[in-house]
Design a protein around this motif. Structure first.
Motif, PDB file in Angstrom:
ATOM      1  N   LYS A   1      -9.097   5.188 -14.188  1.00  0.00           N
ATOM      2  CA  LYS A   1      -8.384   5.358 -15.465  1.00  0.00           C
ATOM      3  C   LYS A   1      -7.302   6.430 -15.330  1.00  0.00           C
ATOM      4  CE  LYS A   1     -12.095   3.958 -18.631  1.00  0.00           C
ATOM      5  NZ  LYS A   1     -13.072   4.407 -19.654  1.00  0.00           N
ATOM      6  N   PHE A   2      -7.637   7.506 -14.631  1.00  0.00           N
ATOM      7  CA  PHE A   2      -6.684   8.603 -14.457  1.00  0.00           C
ATOM      8  C   PHE A   2      -5.431   8.130 -13.721  1.00  0.00           C
ATOM      9  CE2 PHE A   2      -5.054  11.916 -11.581  1.00  0.00           C
ATOM     10  CZ  PHE A   2      -4.688  12.895 -12.499  1.00  0.00           C
ATOM     11  N   TYR A   3      -5.615   7.428 -12.602  1.00  0.00           N
ATOM     12  CA  TYR A   3      -4.466   6.990 -11.798  1.00  0.00           C
ATOM     13  C   TYR A   3      -3.678   5.897 -12.515  1.00  0.00           C
ATOM     14  CZ  TYR A   3      -6.483   9.642  -7.921  1.00  0.00           C
ATOM     15  OH  TYR A   3      -6.971  10.644  -7.125  1.00  0.00           O
ATOM     16  N   PHE A   4      -4.388   4.966 -13.168  1.00  0.00           N
ATOM     17  CA  PHE A   4      -3.686   3.927 -13.912  1.00  0.00           C
ATOM     18  C   PHE A   4      -2.817   4.541 -15.002  1.00  0.00           C
ATOM     19  CE2 PHE A   4      -6.392  -0.167 -13.245  1.00  0.00           C
ATOM     20  CZ  PHE A   4      -6.251  -0.020 -11.884  1.00  0.00           C
TER      21      PHE A   4
ATOM     22  N   ALA B   1     -11.013  -2.108 -11.268  1.00  0.00           N
ATOM     23  CA  ALA B   1      -9.879  -2.877 -11.781  1.00  0.00           C
ATOM     24  C   ALA B   1      -9.969  -3.110 -13.282  1.00  0.00           C
ATOM     25  CB  ALA B   1      -9.780  -4.215 -11.051  1.00  0.00           C
ATOM     26  N   GLN B   2     -11.130  -2.795 -13.870  1.00  0.00           N
ATOM     27  CA  GLN B   2     -11.307  -2.975 -15.302  1.00  0.00           C
ATOM     28  C   GLN B   2     -10.869  -1.758 -16.111  1.00  0.00           C
ATOM     29  OE1 GLN B   2     -15.316  -4.524 -16.125  1.00  0.00           O
ATOM     30  NE2 GLN B   2     -15.387  -5.331 -14.030  1.00  0.00           N
TER      31      GLN B   2
ATOM     32  N   MET C   1      -5.461   2.593  -4.808  1.00  0.00           N
ATOM     33  CA  MET C   1      -5.978   1.743  -3.732  1.00  0.00           C
ATOM     34  C   MET C   1      -7.363   2.187  -3.296  1.00  0.00           C
ATOM     35  SD  MET C   1      -3.488  -0.385  -3.383  1.00  0.00           S
ATOM     36  CE  MET C   1      -3.556  -1.216  -1.810  1.00  0.00           C
ATOM     37  N   LYS C   2      -7.594   3.495  -3.253  1.00  0.00           N
ATOM     38  CA  LYS C   2      -8.881   4.009  -2.788  1.00  0.00           C
ATOM     39  C   LYS C   2      -9.984   3.686  -3.782  1.00  0.00           C
ATOM     40  CE  LYS C   2      -9.643   8.478  -2.751  1.00  0.00           C
ATOM     41  NZ  LYS C   2      -9.633   9.909  -2.403  1.00  0.00           N
ATOM     42  N   THR C   3      -9.712   3.879  -5.088  1.00  0.00           N
ATOM     43  CA  THR C   3     -10.746   3.590  -6.084  1.00  0.00           C
ATOM     44  C   THR C   3     -11.039   2.098  -6.163  1.00  0.00           C
ATOM     45  OG1 THR C   3      -9.050   3.567  -7.838  1.00  0.00           O
ATOM     46  CG2 THR C   3     -10.256   5.620  -7.499  1.00  0.00           C
ATOM     47  N   ALA C   4      -9.996   1.265  -5.994  1.00  0.00           N
ATOM     48  CA  ALA C   4     -10.199  -0.187  -6.054  1.00  0.00           C
ATOM     49  C   ALA C   4     -10.967  -0.688  -4.836  1.00  0.00           C
ATOM     50  CB  ALA C   4      -8.859  -0.907  -6.163  1.00  0.00           C
ATOM     51  N   GLY C   5     -10.790  -0.031  -3.691  1.00  0.00           N
ATOM     52  CA  GLY C   5     -11.417  -0.503  -2.460  1.00  0.00           C
ATOM     53  C   GLY C   5     -12.704   0.208  -2.090  1.00  0.00           C
ATOM     54  N   ALA C   6     -13.029   1.303  -2.768  1.00  0.00           N
ATOM     55  CA  ALA C   6     -14.212   2.085  -2.396  1.00  0.00           C
ATOM     56  C   ALA C   6     -15.493   1.337  -2.750  1.00  0.00           C
ATOM     57  CB  ALA C   6     -14.199   3.433  -3.110  1.00  0.00           C
ATOM     58  N   PRO C   7     -16.502   1.347  -1.864  1.00  0.00           N
ATOM     59  CA  PRO C   7     -17.813   0.790  -2.217  1.00  0.00           C
ATOM     60  C   PRO C   7     -18.337   1.492  -3.470  1.00  0.00           C
ATOM     61  CG  PRO C   7     -17.694   1.206   0.149  1.00  0.00           C
ATOM     62  CD  PRO C   7     -16.471   1.833  -0.469  1.00  0.00           C
ATOM     63  N   ASN C   8     -18.640   0.706  -4.498  1.00  0.00           N
ATOM     64  CA  ASN C   8     -18.956   1.257  -5.815  1.00  0.00           C
ATOM     65  C   ASN C   8     -20.338   0.761  -6.251  1.00  0.00           C
ATOM     66  OD1 ASN C   8     -19.004   2.195  -8.419  1.00  0.00           O
ATOM     67  ND2 ASN C   8     -17.065   1.284  -9.041  1.00  0.00           N
ATOM     68  N   LEU C   9     -21.255   1.686  -6.480  1.00  0.00           N
ATOM     69  CA  LEU C   9     -22.596   1.319  -6.908  1.00  0.00           C
ATOM     70  C   LEU C   9     -22.580   0.491  -8.185  1.00  0.00           C
ATOM     71  CD1 LEU C   9     -24.562   4.646  -6.223  1.00  0.00           C
ATOM     72  CD2 LEU C   9     -24.770   2.482  -4.976  1.00  0.00           C
TER      73      LEU C   9
ATOM     74  N   LEU D   1      -8.816   0.663 -18.217  1.00  0.00           N
ATOM     75  CA  LEU D   1      -7.753   0.441 -19.216  1.00  0.00           C
ATOM     76  C   LEU D   1      -7.459  -1.045 -19.403  1.00  0.00           C
ATOM     77  CD1 LEU D   1      -5.297   3.345 -18.248  1.00  0.00           C
ATOM     78  CD2 LEU D   1      -7.256   3.381 -19.811  1.00  0.00           C
ATOM     79  N   ASP D   2      -8.510  -1.875 -19.219  1.00  0.00           N
ATOM     80  CA  ASP D   2      -8.409  -3.335 -19.392  1.00  0.00           C
ATOM     81  C   ASP D   2      -7.367  -3.973 -18.476  1.00  0.00           C
ATOM     82  OD1 ASP D   2     -10.417  -3.550 -21.272  1.00  0.00           O
ATOM     83  OD2 ASP D   2      -9.077  -3.358 -22.990  1.00  0.00           O
ATOM     84  N   HIS D   3      -7.156  -3.376 -17.314  1.00  0.00           N
ATOM     85  CA  HIS D   3      -6.121  -3.904 -16.413  1.00  0.00           C
ATOM     86  C   HIS D   3      -6.401  -5.349 -16.019  1.00  0.00           C
ATOM     87  CE1 HIS D   3      -2.930  -3.953 -13.507  1.00  0.00           C
ATOM     88  NE2 HIS D   3      -3.754  -4.089 -12.479  1.00  0.00           N
ATOM     89  N   HIS D   4      -7.669  -5.699 -15.824  1.00  0.00           N
ATOM     90  CA  HIS D   4      -8.027  -7.049 -15.374  1.00  0.00           C
ATOM     91  C   HIS D   4      -7.671  -8.124 -16.400  1.00  0.00           C
ATOM     92  CE1 HIS D   4     -11.298  -5.805 -17.940  1.00  0.00           C
ATOM     93  NE2 HIS D   4     -11.867  -6.987 -17.898  1.00  0.00           N
ATOM     94  N   LYS D   5      -7.449  -7.730 -17.661  1.00  0.00           N
ATOM     95  CA  LYS D   5      -7.111  -8.704 -18.696  1.00  0.00           C
ATOM     96  C   LYS D   5      -5.628  -9.057 -18.710  1.00  0.00           C
ATOM     97  CE  LYS D   5     -10.858  -7.197 -21.781  1.00  0.00           C
ATOM     98  NZ  LYS D   5     -11.192  -6.639 -23.118  1.00  0.00           N
ATOM     99  N   PHE D   6      -4.821  -8.311 -17.972  1.00  0.00           N
ATOM    100  CA  PHE D   6      -3.369  -8.529 -17.967  1.00  0.00           C
ATOM    101  C   PHE D   6      -2.797  -8.688 -16.559  1.00  0.00           C
ATOM    102  CE2 PHE D   6      -4.542  -5.943 -21.630  1.00  0.00           C
ATOM    103  CZ  PHE D   6      -3.921  -6.597 -22.678  1.00  0.00           C
ATOM    104  N   SER D   7      -3.571  -8.329 -15.546  1.00  0.00           N
ATOM    105  CA  SER D   7      -3.060  -8.244 -14.185  1.00  0.00           C
ATOM    106  C   SER D   7      -2.930  -9.608 -13.533  1.00  0.00           C
ATOM    107  CB  SER D   7      -3.997  -7.364 -13.346  1.00  0.00           C
ATOM    108  OG  SER D   7      -3.716  -7.498 -11.976  1.00  0.00           O
ATOM    109  N   LEU D   8      -1.790  -9.845 -12.906  1.00  0.00           N
ATOM    110  CA  LEU D   8      -1.580 -11.073 -12.151  1.00  0.00           C
ATOM    111  C   LEU D   8      -2.585 -11.184 -11.003  1.00  0.00           C
ATOM    112  CD1 LEU D   8       0.271 -13.543 -11.824  1.00  0.00           C
ATOM    113  CD2 LEU D   8       1.745 -12.155 -10.353  1.00  0.00           C
ATOM    114  N   VAL D   9      -3.017 -10.051 -10.486  1.00  0.00           N
ATOM    115  CA  VAL D   9      -3.978 -10.044  -9.386  1.00  0.00           C
ATOM    116  C   VAL D   9      -5.356 -10.484  -9.839  1.00  0.00           C
ATOM    117  CG1 VAL D   9      -5.134  -8.604  -7.657  1.00  0.00           C
ATOM    118  CG2 VAL D   9      -2.716  -8.202  -8.198  1.00  0.00           C
ATOM    119  N   TRP D  10      -5.805 -10.026 -11.022  1.00  0.00           N
ATOM    120  CA  TRP D  10      -7.206 -10.183 -11.410  1.00  0.00           C
ATOM    121  C   TRP D  10      -7.457 -11.233 -12.478  1.00  0.00           C
ATOM    122  CZ3 TRP D  10      -9.856  -8.214  -7.756  1.00  0.00           C
ATOM    123  CH2 TRP D  10      -9.433  -7.053  -7.108  1.00  0.00           C
TER     124      TRP D  10
END
Length: 498
Positions: A241-244, A107-108, A213-221, A110-119
């Motif tokens: 970043k690609f999908y965003f 979710a970070q 959705m898959k990248t946001a929900g995937a278990p990430n090391l 392209l700095d999405h978490h700094k503007f997103s209503l969700v995050w």
């Protein structure tokens, strides 16, 4: 050269191990009062117990360790909530204390978490954006004004199903639901269509949205071992970043196109983009173009994916239970008659259709773990301590199948809601597919209308025939996990016009 590379790799691994061991040592002081949980191994903790479907793995563990459970996921302590009673504590009694978000690495991008209503954290920026959304997007009057746009898209769905029934062509219900969802939200937001039923355009956009959705929900090391974020070992940040960027490019094109016609003789659009642009112009320093793009990403992904997933699960359950779809169809015939169009004002007169949707939300919540919360301070719940900055996951998939709350919890039984006051608006913690408290999904009013109208369009005056030789009970109901949960095997059936 190989020796140098090997030495660097070994040094890096040792560094990670030391980092994790130090983190574990620091957390042991409070571990004695953590909620119960399974034994965690050094370094990896309980990562080996996640499985391909973490919501199911967590539900299974909660049957042993209780509805308030702690796990160690790498270096991160995570608290799992798996019952309505404990969810009420977290999302209502201590709502303010758990109002922040544990932000996944994806979710970070392209700095999405700094503007997103969700995050965003519950800051003045978040409150202003939420207020703006409520007034300009999800207010009842605003939605009532734009319902004509959505009716056009529902008619196109009905026309597509009619063409398929004439040609005896099997319909991929998930794809049809996604195309409809995509056009419903794009019409509401932008007054334009993004896809056609007989083209590949919706499939490409579906791949982009599912990628998000898959990248946001995937278990990430990188989430479990923050020291790994710099190397992105699974490529999740790269993919995110690609999908965003793909979605931002779409938004930029639409915004530029709209700005070019504003102030010309062309009639002003009656859609949400127009309202957002008006708001942006009046509140330039509070809500600029960048804020607008990130908000559109939230609305676009949330408004298409979760709605279409819910409708596909509802259709799968109805086709598995012919008596239930017959009841829903009979109610529509009685209330609506033979007319094709179900209006948004009709939803309140269709209690069985509402019950089908509630039962689908209970068994198949689109976001089984909701968006992750974070404790703002140490909080005591049921005699245990949830430490400050700990990630908290509410497993609504587990609470929806809790035998202490629901009789025959694995059975699809819409009738359980006919004499029940339980609804999905965040007040009844047995059923909170949209969350609850101050972080409840702001798009609930629009999603509620869309999912009922779309399901009605799929079953009103239409029967469905499964593939040759397949019995209803043979339908595969396996899941595919992401930030939302899909049917692993897409639902296909032939519509038969009644």
């Amino acid at each position: 050269m190989d020796t140098i590379v090997s030495s660097l790799v070994i040094s890096f691994v040792i560094w990670v191990c030391i980092y994790v061991l130090i983190s574990n040592t620091r957390s042991r002081k409070s571990a004695a009062r953590l909620p119960p949980g399974p034994y965690s191994f050094p370094i990896i903790g309980n990562l080996h117990q996640l499985g391909k479907k973490p919501h199911q793995s967590f539900a299974k563990l909660s049957r042993t360790y209780g509805p308030l459970m702690s796990l160690k996921l790498g270096s991160k302590t995570t608290i799992l909530v798996s019952s309505a009673t404990v969810a009420r504590e977290v999302l209502q009694k201590y709502d303010r204390m758990f109002s922040s978000r544990a932000i996944p690495t994806a979710a970070q991008a392209l700095d999405h978490h700094k503007f997103s209503l969700v995050w965003l954290p519950p800051s003045s920026q978040w409150r202003n954006m939420r207020k703006m959304c409520k007034e300009n997007i999800f207010a009842t009057q605003r939605l009532d004004t734009s319902q004509g746009l959505r009716q056009e898209k529902l008619q196109e769905l009905r026309d597509y199903l009619h063409r398929s029934s004439v040609s005896r062509k099997a319909v991929n219900v998930g794809d049809a639901a996604f195309t409809t969802s995509l056009n419903l939200i794009s019409r509401t937001l932008f007054s334009k269509d993004f896809a056609n039923y007989d083209s590949d355009s919706s499939q490409k956009l579906k791949e982009i949205v599912w990628g998000v959705m898959k990248t946001a929900g995937a278990p990430n090391l990188s989430d479990y071992f923050p020291v790994l974020q710099m190397i992105d070992p699974q490529g999740i940040m790269r993919d995110s970043k690609f999908y965003f960027q793909k979605l931002f490019d779409i938004s930029d094109d639409i915004i530029n196109e709209r700005l070019q016609v504003r102030g010309t003789s062309e009639a002003k659009k009656n859609d949400l983009l127009e309202a957002l642009l008006d708001h942006s112009i009046k509140n330039e320093f509070e809500f600029g173009r960048n804020d607008l793009k990130h908000l559109l990403l939230d609305l676009f992904v949330g408004g298409t994916e979760t709605t279409s997933v819910t409708v596909e699960w509802a259709m799968a359950e109805l086709l598995r239970n012919p008596d239930k779809i017959a009841k829903a169809r009979a109610e529509l015939k009685e209330v609506i008659g033979q007319k094709e169009v179900v209006q948004e004002s009709d939803i309140s007169r269709l209690p069985y259709l509402q019950a089908v949707i509630k039962e689908t939300f209970r068994l198949h919540p689109a976001g089984p773990l909701l968006a992750p919360h974070k404790a703002n301070d140490d909080v005591e719940i049921n005699g245990y301590i949830v430490p400050k900055n700990t990630q908290v996951l509410v497993n609504v998939w587990a609470s929806g199948r809790d035998p202490a709350t629901w009789s025959d919890p694995e059975i699809f039984e819409p009738e359980r809601f006919l004499d029940s006051e339980i609804d999905v608006r965040g007040q009844h913690f047995e059923l909170i597919p949209f969350g609850a408290g101050r972080r409840i999904c702001p798009g609930l009013p629009l999603a509620y209308r869309m999912v009922h109208l779309m399901l009605a369009a799929f079953i009103h005056n239409i029967d469905w025939k499964l593939e040759e030789g397949m019995k209803p009970e043979d339908l595969d109901m396996d899941e595919k996990f992401g930030l939302s949960v899909h049917k692993a095997l897409p639902l296909e059936a032939i519509p038969v016009k009644l």
